[in-house]
Design a protein around this motif. Structure first.
Motif, PDB file in Angstrom:
ATOM      1  N   TRP A 113       0.830  -1.338  -0.087  1.00 52.34           N
ATOM      2  CA  TRP A 113      -0.013   0.165   0.019  1.00 52.34           C
ATOM      3  C   TRP A 113       0.698   1.204   0.111  1.00 52.34           C
ATOM      4  CZ3 TRP A 113      -1.220   4.135   3.502  1.00 52.34           C
ATOM      5  CH2 TRP A 113      -2.211   4.839   3.109  1.00 52.34           C
ATOM      6  N   GLU A 114       1.977   0.972   0.539  1.00 53.05           N
ATOM      7  CA  GLU A 114       2.937   2.289   0.476  1.00 53.05           C
ATOM      8  C   GLU A 114       3.406   2.928  -0.886  1.00 53.05           C
ATOM      9  OE1 GLU A 114       3.048   0.287   4.385  1.00 53.05           O
ATOM     10  OE2 GLU A 114       3.282  -0.327   2.471  1.00 53.05           O
ATOM     11  N   VAL A 115       3.262   1.849  -1.841  1.00 54.78           N
ATOM     12  CA  VAL A 115       3.583   2.017  -3.186  1.00 54.78           C
ATOM     13  C   VAL A 115       2.636   2.977  -3.677  1.00 54.78           C
ATOM     14  CG1 VAL A 115       4.114   1.346  -5.342  1.00 54.78           C
ATOM     15  CG2 VAL A 115       5.048   0.292  -3.375  1.00 54.78           C
ATOM     16  N   THR A 116       1.411   2.654  -3.505  1.00 52.86           N
ATOM     17  CA  THR A 116       0.290   3.538  -4.000  1.00 52.86           C
ATOM     18  C   THR A 116      -0.358   4.608  -3.445  1.00 52.86           C
ATOM     19  OG1 THR A 116      -1.340   1.866  -2.831  1.00 52.86           O
ATOM     20  CG2 THR A 116      -0.457   1.346  -5.142  1.00 52.86           C
ATOM     21  N   MET A 117       0.323   4.955  -2.025  1.00 52.40           N
ATOM     22  CA  MET A 117      -0.213   6.032  -1.059  1.00 52.40           C
ATOM     23  C   MET A 117      -0.124   7.352  -1.748  1.00 52.40           C
ATOM     24  SD  MET A 117       1.150   6.505   2.705  1.00 52.40           S
ATOM     25  CE  MET A 117       2.943   6.523   1.911  1.00 52.40           C
ATOM     26  N   ILE A 118       1.088   7.612  -2.234  1.00 57.64           N
ATOM     27  CA  ILE A 118       1.336   8.874  -3.073  1.00 57.64           C
ATOM     28  C   ILE A 118       0.400   9.018  -4.141  1.00 57.64           C
ATOM     29  CG2 ILE A 118       2.967  10.467  -4.121  1.00 57.64           C
ATOM     30  CD1 ILE A 118       5.142   9.427  -2.352  1.00 57.64           C
ATOM     31  N   PRO A 119       0.420   8.326  -5.157  1.00 61.94           N
ATOM     32  CA  PRO A 119      -0.635   8.204  -6.266  1.00 61.94           C
ATOM     33  C   PRO A 119      -2.196   8.447  -5.695  1.00 61.94           C
ATOM     34  CG  PRO A 119       1.016   6.501  -6.733  1.00 61.94           C
ATOM     35  CD  PRO A 119       1.049   7.051  -5.328  1.00 61.94           C
ATOM     36  N   GLN A 120      -2.453   7.756  -4.972  1.00 55.57           N
ATOM     37  CA  GLN A 120      -3.887   7.916  -4.275  1.00 55.57           C
ATOM     38  C   GLN A 120      -4.096   9.291  -3.935  1.00 55.57           C
ATOM     39  OE1 GLN A 120      -4.844   4.683  -1.614  1.00 55.57           O
ATOM     40  NE2 GLN A 120      -5.069   3.290  -3.312  1.00 55.57           N
ATOM     41  N   TYR A 121      -3.156   9.841  -3.123  1.00 55.61           N
ATOM     42  CA  TYR A 121      -3.315  10.958  -2.182  1.00 55.61           C
ATOM     43  C   TYR A 121      -3.438  12.047  -3.481  1.00 55.61           C
ATOM     44  CZ  TYR A 121      -2.659  15.007   0.557  1.00 55.61           C
ATOM     45  OH  TYR A 121      -2.631  16.291   1.081  1.00 55.61           O
ATOM     46  N   MET A 122      -2.736  12.015  -4.539  1.00 53.34           N
ATOM     47  CA  MET A 122      -2.750  13.041  -5.606  1.00 53.34           C
ATOM     48  C   MET A 122      -4.029  12.894  -6.462  1.00 53.34           C
ATOM     49  SD  MET A 122       1.079  12.558  -7.310  1.00 53.34           S
ATOM     50  CE  MET A 122       0.819  13.719  -8.346  1.00 53.34           C
ATOM     51  N   GLU A 123      -4.542  11.623  -6.452  1.00 52.26           N
ATOM     52  CA  GLU A 123      -5.845  11.575  -7.207  1.00 52.26           C
ATOM     53  C   GLU A 123      -7.134  12.047  -6.210  1.00 52.26           C
ATOM     54  OE1 GLU A 123      -8.750   7.948  -8.569  1.00 52.26           O
ATOM     55  OE2 GLU A 123      -6.734   7.516  -7.815  1.00 52.26           O
ATOM     56  N   PHE A 124      -6.882  11.728  -5.135  1.00 50.13           N
ATOM     57  CA  PHE A 124      -8.035  12.250  -3.974  1.00 50.13           C
ATOM     58  C   PHE A 124      -7.809  13.513  -3.990  1.00 50.13           C
ATOM     59  CE2 PHE A 124      -8.048   7.759  -2.184  1.00 50.13           C
ATOM     60  CZ  PHE A 124      -9.024   7.277  -3.009  1.00 50.13           C
ATOM     61  N   ASN A 125      -6.852  14.474  -3.967  1.00 46.11           N
ATOM     62  CA  ASN A 125      -6.634  15.659  -3.755  1.00 46.11           C
ATOM     63  C   ASN A 125      -7.301  16.399  -5.068  1.00 46.11           C
ATOM     64  OD1 ASN A 125      -5.464  18.196  -2.566  1.00 46.11           O
ATOM     65  ND2 ASN A 125      -4.187  18.287  -4.125  1.00 46.11           N
ATOM     66  N   TYR A 126      -6.916  15.944  -6.450  1.00 45.75           N
ATOM     67  CA  TYR A 126      -7.559  16.334  -7.747  1.00 45.75           C
ATOM     68  C   TYR A 126      -9.051  16.306  -7.539  1.00 45.75           C
ATOM     69  CZ  TYR A 126      -8.522  16.868 -12.552  1.00 45.75           C
ATOM     70  OH  TYR A 126      -8.962  16.946 -13.764  1.00 45.75           O
ATOM     71  N   LEU A 127      -9.476  15.386  -6.869  1.00 49.73           N
ATOM     72  CA  LEU A 127     -10.947  15.164  -6.741  1.00 49.73           C
ATOM     73  C   LEU A 127     -11.378  15.985  -5.731  1.00 49.73           C
ATOM     74  CD1 LEU A 127     -11.187  11.351  -7.536  1.00 49.73           C
ATOM     75  CD2 LEU A 127     -11.909  13.061  -9.040  1.00 49.73           C
ATOM     76  N   GLY A 128     -10.763  16.447  -4.760  1.00 54.18           N
ATOM     77  CA  GLY A 128     -11.382  17.306  -3.896  1.00 54.18           C
ATOM     78  C   GLY A 128     -11.817  16.507  -2.652  1.00 54.18           C
TER      79      GLY A 128
END
Length: 270
Positions: A113-128
């Motif tokens: 999960w640590e590998v996908t943590m940053i991409p997920q954060y960027m995606e959720f940040n983009y979605l607000g």
């Protein structure tokens, strides 16, 4: 004699597991003057039961409990629905590349999960969605490879004659799933539900990353508020830890026979 030795070893090992829980309960009941005595005092001289109420009201744990229940309930429903549909598709539908696609799904379990943590954060940040409960809920509605595997293995143990008989009676594919497959999947669905409840209830890293406002905190994140810059409120930590441990322990106690049955019924049929 052999039985005496075995039971003695089991009792000794059980004490090793029970000791931390016993220490947490007794620490929660101690007065401040007894917390750091040396040698440690296992049994408090006075039982301070008000520590539990004081710890619960120091922080808004009623709100934290509400947030945790929302996340746990919606995430569990999402896993059950999505994983059941995907597992049914892999187990009963014939299509080109099915086995390869299933292997790809299983391969995702090897990605930390640590590998996908940053991409997920960027995606959720983009979605607000940052500082909302959505990042803790929505991913569960897209399934888990491990749960899909468990449910698929169970569906493979069900005879296809049930599907064929229902098809003759005019049932659709979705009707077969809803009226025949799902009722027979009870133990496996309970197993998945219990695992998901435990995972959501104890999750700390997810809320820590995606939540900023205290009004959105879950229980585990609220528990960390007792650790300050100048000290640790050990009494409150132990008191809240004991309280929030009750629901998962109760779930495991009442569902343990379904957990064993669910694991046993999945089989190894491929």
């Amino acid at each position: 004699m052999k039985r005496v030795i075995v039971y003695s070893l089991l009792i000794l090992l059980s004490l090793l597991f029970v000791a931390p829980l016993f220490w947490a309960v007794t620490t929660a009941l101690k007065s401040p003057s007894e917390l750091y005595l040396f040698p440690p005092q296992w049994i408090p001289s006075t039982w301070e039961f008000r520590n539990f109420a004081d710890a619960w009201t120091i922080q808004p744990f009623t709100l934290f409990l509400k947030n945790t229940l929302i996340v746990t309930a919606l995430s569990t429903v999402g896993q059950l629905v999505s994983c059941t549909l995907v597992a049914y598709g892999f187990a009963r539908f014939e299509f080109r590349g099915r086995n390869l696609l299933f292997l790809i799904v299983l391969a995702t379990m090897m990605i930390p999960w640590e590998v996908t943590m940053i991409p997920q954060y960027m995606e959720f940040n983009y979605l607000g969605w940052i500082n909302t409960l959505k990042p803790l809920i929505v991913p569960s509605w897209f399934g888990s490879a491990y749960f899909i595997f468990l449910l698929r293995q169970f569906i493979l143990t069900l005879p296809r004659e049930l599907d064929e008989a229902a098809t003759i009676d005019g049932a659709s594919k979705f009707g077969i799933l809803l009226r025949i497959i799902v009722p027979l999947m009870g133990p496996s669905l309970i197993l998945v539900g219990v695992f998901q409840v435990m995972s959501c209830w104890n999750d700390y890293l997810g809320p820590l990353i995606f939540l900023n406002d205290q009004s959105k905190y879950t229980l585990t994140l609220g528990l960390s508020q007792f650790k300050g810059m100048f000290g640790v409120d050990m009494q409150s930590i132990m008191a809240i830890t004991c309280l929030i441990s009750i629901p998962p322990l109760a779930v495991f106690f009442f569902a343990q026979r379904y957990i064993v049955g669910g694991i046993a019924s999945t089989g190894i049929k491929g």
